[in-house]
Design a protein around this motif. Structure first.
Motif, mmCIF file in Angstrom:
data_model
loop_
_atom_site.group_PDB
_atom_site.id
_atom_site.type_symbol
_atom_site.label_atom_id
_atom_site.label_comp_id
_atom_site.label_asym_id
_atom_site.label_seq_id
_atom_site.Cartn_x
_atom_site.Cartn_y
_atom_site.Cartn_z
ATOM 1 N N GLY A 1 43.760 17.728 28.323
ATOM 2 C CA GLY A 1 44.437 16.518 27.874
ATOM 3 C C GLY A 1 43.447 15.398 27.619
ATOM 4 O O GLY A 1 42.313 15.400 28.117
ATOM 5 N N SER B 1 53.746 23.409 37.444
ATOM 6 C CA SER B 1 54.982 23.194 36.698
ATOM 7 C C SER B 1 54.759 23.649 35.259
ATOM 8 O O SER B 1 53.743 23.337 34.651
ATOM 9 C CB SER B 1 55.363 21.716 36.720
ATOM 10 O OG SER B 1 56.288 21.414 35.701
ATOM 11 N N ASP C 1 51.857 22.185 28.523
ATOM 12 C CA ASP C 1 52.641 21.398 29.472
ATOM 13 C C ASP C 1 52.372 21.759 30.923
ATOM 14 O O ASP C 1 52.883 21.094 31.839
ATOM 15 C CB ASP C 1 54.137 21.569 29.195
ATOM 16 C CG ASP C 1 54.572 20.894 27.900
ATOM 17 O OD1 ASP C 1 53.961 19.867 27.540
ATOM 18 O OD2 ASP C 1 55.497 21.403 27.250
ATOM 19 N N ARG D 1 46.215 27.002 31.017
ATOM 20 C CA ARG D 1 46.822 26.519 29.770
ATOM 21 C C ARG D 1 46.393 27.375 28.585
ATOM 22 O O ARG D 1 47.208 27.732 27.727
ATOM 23 C CB ARG D 1 46.421 25.068 29.523
ATOM 24 C CG ARG D 1 47.207 24.037 30.322
ATOM 25 C CD ARG D 1 46.685 22.638 30.050
ATOM 26 N NE ARG D 1 47.521 21.605 30.656
ATOM 27 C CZ ARG D 1 47.199 20.318 30.669
ATOM 28 N NH1 ARG D 1 46.054 19.919 30.112
ATOM 29 N NH2 ARG D 1 48.011 19.429 31.221
ATOM 30 N N ARG E 1 59.777 19.290 36.265
ATOM 31 C CA ARG E 1 58.581 19.030 37.093
ATOM 32 C C ARG E 1 58.887 18.137 38.285
ATOM 33 O O ARG E 1 58.453 18.392 39.415
ATOM 34 C CB ARG E 1 57.490 18.407 36.225
ATOM 35 C CG ARG E 1 56.171 18.126 36.952
ATOM 36 C CD ARG E 1 55.126 17.692 35.951
ATOM 37 N NE ARG E 1 54.993 18.710 34.906
ATOM 38 C CZ ARG E 1 54.686 18.444 33.639
ATOM 39 N NH1 ARG E 1 54.479 17.192 33.248
ATOM 40 N NH2 ARG E 1 54.569 19.411 32.755
ATOM 41 N N THR F 1 51.124 21.771 34.492
ATOM 42 C CA THR F 1 50.588 20.693 35.319
ATOM 43 C C THR F 1 50.625 21.123 36.779
ATOM 44 O O THR F 1 51.643 21.647 37.236
ATOM 45 C CB THR F 1 51.434 19.412 35.163
ATOM 46 O OG1 THR F 1 51.451 19.029 33.791
ATOM 47 C CG2 THR F 1 50.872 18.273 35.985
ATOM 48 N N ASN G 1 50.311 27.238 27.027
ATOM 49 C CA ASN G 1 51.294 26.231 27.418
ATOM 50 C C ASN G 1 50.574 24.934 27.796
ATOM 51 O O ASN G 1 50.075 24.790 28.914
ATOM 52 C CB ASN G 1 52.127 26.727 28.599
ATOM 53 C CG ASN G 1 53.198 25.729 29.013
ATOM 54 O OD1 ASN G 1 53.307 24.641 28.450
ATOM 55 N ND2 ASN G 1 54.003 26.091 29.995
ATOM 56 N N PRO H 1 52.898 8.535 28.283
ATOM 57 C CA PRO H 1 52.605 9.657 27.393
ATOM 58 C C PRO H 1 51.342 9.408 26.588
ATOM 59 O O PRO H 1 51.056 8.289 26.164
ATOM 60 C CB PRO H 1 53.843 9.712 26.483
ATOM 61 C CG PRO H 1 54.404 8.330 26.526
ATOM 62 C CD PRO H 1 54.125 7.810 27.901
ATOM 63 N N ARG I 1 57.325 23.170 32.851
ATOM 64 C CA ARG I 1 58.150 22.363 31.939
ATOM 65 C C ARG I 1 58.294 20.941 32.476
ATOM 66 O O ARG I 1 58.668 20.752 33.645
ATOM 67 C CB ARG I 1 59.550 22.967 31.801
ATOM 68 C CG ARG I 1 59.616 24.298 31.098
ATOM 69 C CD ARG I 1 61.038 24.551 30.599
ATOM 70 N NE ARG I 1 62.019 24.548 31.687
ATOM 71 C CZ ARG I 1 63.333 24.370 31.489
ATOM 72 N NH1 ARG I 1 63.793 24.135 30.266
ATOM 73 N NH2 ARG I 1 64.171 24.414 32.513
ATOM 74 N N PRO I 2 58.036 19.936 31.651
ATOM 75 C CA PRO I 2 58.180 18.550 32.125
ATOM 76 C C PRO I 2 59.578 18.227 32.622
ATOM 77 O O PRO I 2 59.734 17.443 33.558
ATOM 78 C CB PRO I 2 57.846 17.719 30.872
ATOM 79 C CG PRO I 2 56.982 18.605 30.033
ATOM 80 C CD PRO I 2 57.483 20.003 30.276
#
Length: 315
Positions: A14, A151, A133, A126, A157, A135, A131, A4, A153-154
């Protein structure tokens, strides 16, 4: 699970993670980074340490004097490049709690990299959906258009990523190539094989090379079923069903069959780097995605709304 980041997503982007050696000839992390990024202005880089912009896994800021061996990784935000705007927009075809599927245009990269940051499908999406999150679950080359799945939501995913790892997603592409010189309209074939045909080889991506390397002596690790869609007196239109997902696989396989994809600057010949010509997109399209949803067990099917501009007119 990936490590993380201590820094949140900012403007859809990111933070970048950098591995730091535990020892070496550098008196500090800053000195290592100055040598590592020799192409950057060193004083400008050092000022980023002064401003607390280079951080450790706990979010604490490093200084110019932080020695090697204290931290294995550092995080920072890339300084935005001066980007050329990509004047095409992705279309959202599907959105739910777990998945977002877009129709990506040619020339737009999937993720940030090199000269492109804000002009990437991930960052644009994003920002549009708010969002951080999001990916990508798979990738498309910058030059390739069509279906791209993210995806949302982690927590779910991994279930979708596993579908691709296990090759449980049916992917269908289409391509347009110049008509091979030996084309026989009465007996359509590529490289001496009648349609439909399967092409296999061993593809390897070597670090530092923009093209992949084919090794005929090694066991095949890439396979594509090639079907004939149409042709006219100038071009060939094919349907491609890859069984594997190697980098540049479809471009290489058609090139090896004597039908390199139209407007491909990599295969069969690597052309000098040149500015994008938006009137001549690579004629490769990610056309269909099909799979059984790992959460609901229901069948899923997505189909692009895009078409290849050089495809033969429907007869």
């Amino acid at each position: 699970m990936g490590m993380p980041s201590p820094l949140p997503v900012r403007d859809g982007v990111g933070a970048t993670r950098l591995a730091v050696p535990s020892d070496g000839p550098w008196p500090s992390v800053a000195a290592y980074m100055v040598e590592r990024f020799f192409h950057l202005d060193p004083e400008r880089l050092l000022r980023r340490f002064d401003r607390g912009e280079i951080v450790a896994i706990d979010g604490s800021a490093l200084t110019r004097r932080t020695p090697l061996g204290v931290h294995d990784f550092v995080w920072y935000y890339r300084e935005p490049p001066v980007e050329k705007e990509i004047p095409f927009e992705a279309e959202i075809l599907h959105q739910d709690l777990d998945l977002v599927v877009i129709d990506k245009p040619h020339f737009l990269p999937t993720t940030p990299g090199g000269k492109y940051l804000q002009n990437s499908a991930l960052v644009r999406l994003r920002n549009a959906l708010g969002n951080p999150d999001l990916t990508p679950i798979h990738r498309l080359d910058r030059a390739t258009a069509g279906l791209l799945m993210f995806s949302a939501r982690p927590v779910t995913r991994g279930a979708y990523q596993l579908l691709f790892e296990k090759r449980e997603v049916e992917k269908v592409y289409e391509a347009v190539s110049l008509l091979p010189e030996d084309w026989d309209p009465l007996a359509p074939a590529l490289g001496g094989s009648a349609f439909p045909l399967v092409h296999r080889n061993h593809i390897e991506k070597l670090r530092g090379n923009v093209r992949v390397q084919v090794d005929p002596a090694r066991e095949p690790n890439a396979e594509t079923l090639i079907e004939l869609l149409d042709f006219d007196d100038r071009v060939l239109h094919t349907l491609l069903r890859p069984h594997s997902g190697r980098m540049h696989q479809l471009r290489v396989h058609l090139s090896e069959r004597g039908a390199g994809i139209l407007n491909d600057g990599f295969y069969p010949t690597l052309l000098p780097e040149a500015p994008d010509d938006f009137t001549k997109p690579l004629q490769l399209l990610a056309r269909e995605l099909r799979f059984t949803d790992p959460l609901s067990g229901e069948p899923r099917e997505f189909v692009t709304r895009r078409v290849l501009q050089d495809a033969p007119a429907t007869r």
